[in-house]
Write an enzyme that holds these catalytic residues in place. Sequence first.
Site, PDB file in Angstrom:
ATOM      1  N   TRP A  59       0.917  -1.400   0.045  1.00 20.43           N
ATOM      2  CA  TRP A  59      -0.167   0.027   0.063  1.00 20.43           C
ATOM      3  C   TRP A  59       1.027   1.351   0.033  1.00 20.43           C
ATOM      4  O   TRP A  59       0.517   2.387  -0.371  1.00 20.43           O
ATOM      5  CB  TRP A  59      -0.944   0.187   1.025  1.00 20.43           C
ATOM      6  CG  TRP A  59      -2.034  -1.049   1.182  1.00 20.43           C
ATOM      7  CD1 TRP A  59      -2.174  -1.910   0.412  1.00 20.43           C
ATOM      8  CD2 TRP A  59      -3.119  -1.141   2.304  1.00 20.43           C
ATOM      9  NE1 TRP A  59      -3.331  -2.770   0.719  1.00 20.43           N
ATOM     10  CE2 TRP A  59      -3.839  -2.245   1.948  1.00 20.43           C
ATOM     11  CE3 TRP A  59      -3.403  -0.260   3.203  1.00 20.43           C
ATOM     12  CZ2 TRP A  59      -5.147  -2.500   2.425  1.00 20.43           C
ATOM     13  CZ3 TRP A  59      -4.656  -0.673   3.900  1.00 20.43           C
ATOM     14  CH2 TRP A  59      -5.307  -1.742   3.658  1.00 20.43           C
ATOM     15  N   LYS A  60       2.199   0.977   0.130  1.00 24.39           N
ATOM     16  CA  LYS A  60       3.065   2.320   0.364  1.00 24.39           C
ATOM     17  C   LYS A  60       2.433   3.201   1.386  1.00 24.39           C
ATOM     18  O   LYS A  60       1.903   2.685   2.163  1.00 24.39           O
ATOM     19  CB  LYS A  60       3.286   2.987  -0.909  1.00 24.39           C
ATOM     20  CG  LYS A  60       3.543   2.079  -2.003  1.00 24.39           C
ATOM     21  CD  LYS A  60       4.087   2.746  -3.193  1.00 24.39           C
ATOM     22  CE  LYS A  60       4.344   1.732  -4.608  1.00 24.39           C
ATOM     23  NZ  LYS A  60       5.337   2.208  -5.475  1.00 24.39           N
ATOM     24  N   GLU A  94      11.993  -6.145  -9.226  1.00 22.30           N
ATOM     25  CA  GLU A  94      11.180  -4.935  -9.482  1.00 22.30           C
ATOM     26  C   GLU A  94      11.830  -4.059 -10.385  1.00 22.30           C
ATOM     27  O   GLU A  94      12.800  -3.306  -9.605  1.00 22.30           O
ATOM     28  CB  GLU A  94      10.517  -4.227  -8.296  1.00 22.30           C
ATOM     29  CG  GLU A  94       9.798  -5.090  -7.436  1.00 22.30           C
ATOM     30  CD  GLU A  94       8.834  -4.149  -6.371  1.00 22.30           C
ATOM     31  OE1 GLU A  94       7.844  -4.219  -6.609  1.00 22.30           O
ATOM     32  OE2 GLU A  94       9.372  -3.359  -5.569  1.00 22.30           O
ATOM     33  N   GLY A 119       1.974  -2.570  -6.200  1.00 23.84           N
ATOM     34  CA  GLY A 119       1.746  -1.366  -5.703  1.00 23.84           C
ATOM     35  C   GLY A 119       0.335  -0.730  -5.870  1.00 23.84           C
ATOM     36  O   GLY A 119      -0.628  -1.285  -5.343  1.00 23.84           O
ATOM     37  N   GLY A 120       0.134   0.281  -6.808  1.00 22.93           N
ATOM     38  CA  GLY A 120      -0.862   0.917  -7.177  1.00 22.93           C
ATOM     39  C   GLY A 120      -2.235  -0.039  -7.204  1.00 22.93           C
ATOM     40  O   GLY A 120      -3.177   0.563  -6.741  1.00 22.93           O
TER      41      GLY A 120
END
Length: 249
Positions: free
Chosen positions: A10-11, A168, A233-234
């Site tokens: 989720w950062k 990544e 991520g996003g």
Amino acid sequence: MRRTLVAANWKMNGSKDLVQSLIGELREPLSSLDNGVGVVIIPPALYVSDVSERLAGTSLALGVQNIARWDSGAYTGEIAAAMVADAGARYTLIGHSERRQLFGETDDDVAEKVQQALNSKLTVILCVGETLEERQGGLAGQVVRNQISRGLAGVSGQGWQSVVIAYEPVWAIGTGKTATSDDAQAMHREIRSLLAELGAPADDVSLLYGGSVKPDNAAALFAQPDIDGGLIGGASLNAQDFIRICQSA
Ligand code: PEP
């Protein structure tokens, strides 16, 4: 132990409301997945307990995005691996490219954090990857090899069972650009060869791909023989997208 994993990074996003709504939407569909994929939710550390409560009774696991290099003491603002384990998380990202680039984290820092994680029985998700300049300069393989051999220098024996590697490419994170599945597979193959050279049980280590994974590219990436899932991520902040990605694994 090699298994298919999809982890949601989720950062620095979220709130108590998001925990309630997003985990609420994910709980049932991800608990009833029948493809054997393990799902790990990695919220900001402050929300670990809220997410843990919301995940109770499901098979979904919990992780954090970073840990300290130290056990305990006068390190204001830091969170120790033992605290993470105490709060109910089982995984930690280490060496995410944002930590390396924005916070100057080195391979030596990464190696110390890996030891802390293993001492506290956390599973490490070690993040590695090259920048665009490094790829264009033909250095991608060497950069990734160095990050892995230095970051995991202290791992041996049973310790390998608690190591996952996420490849990544930095140029693919949050940019909408993704490595082709062939390029990603080639790097994963190289990582597995390196692990064998390092004396690791290479075929037992899960290797994830991360970098703009979306519902429409996930299946092709996850179909590659050396790609065992993804670090997302996003797209992990959108329930429907994340569910579709987990279903493709
Ligand atoms: C990440 O943060 O690890 C990541 C892969 O981000 P994104 O999916 O947004 O590229």
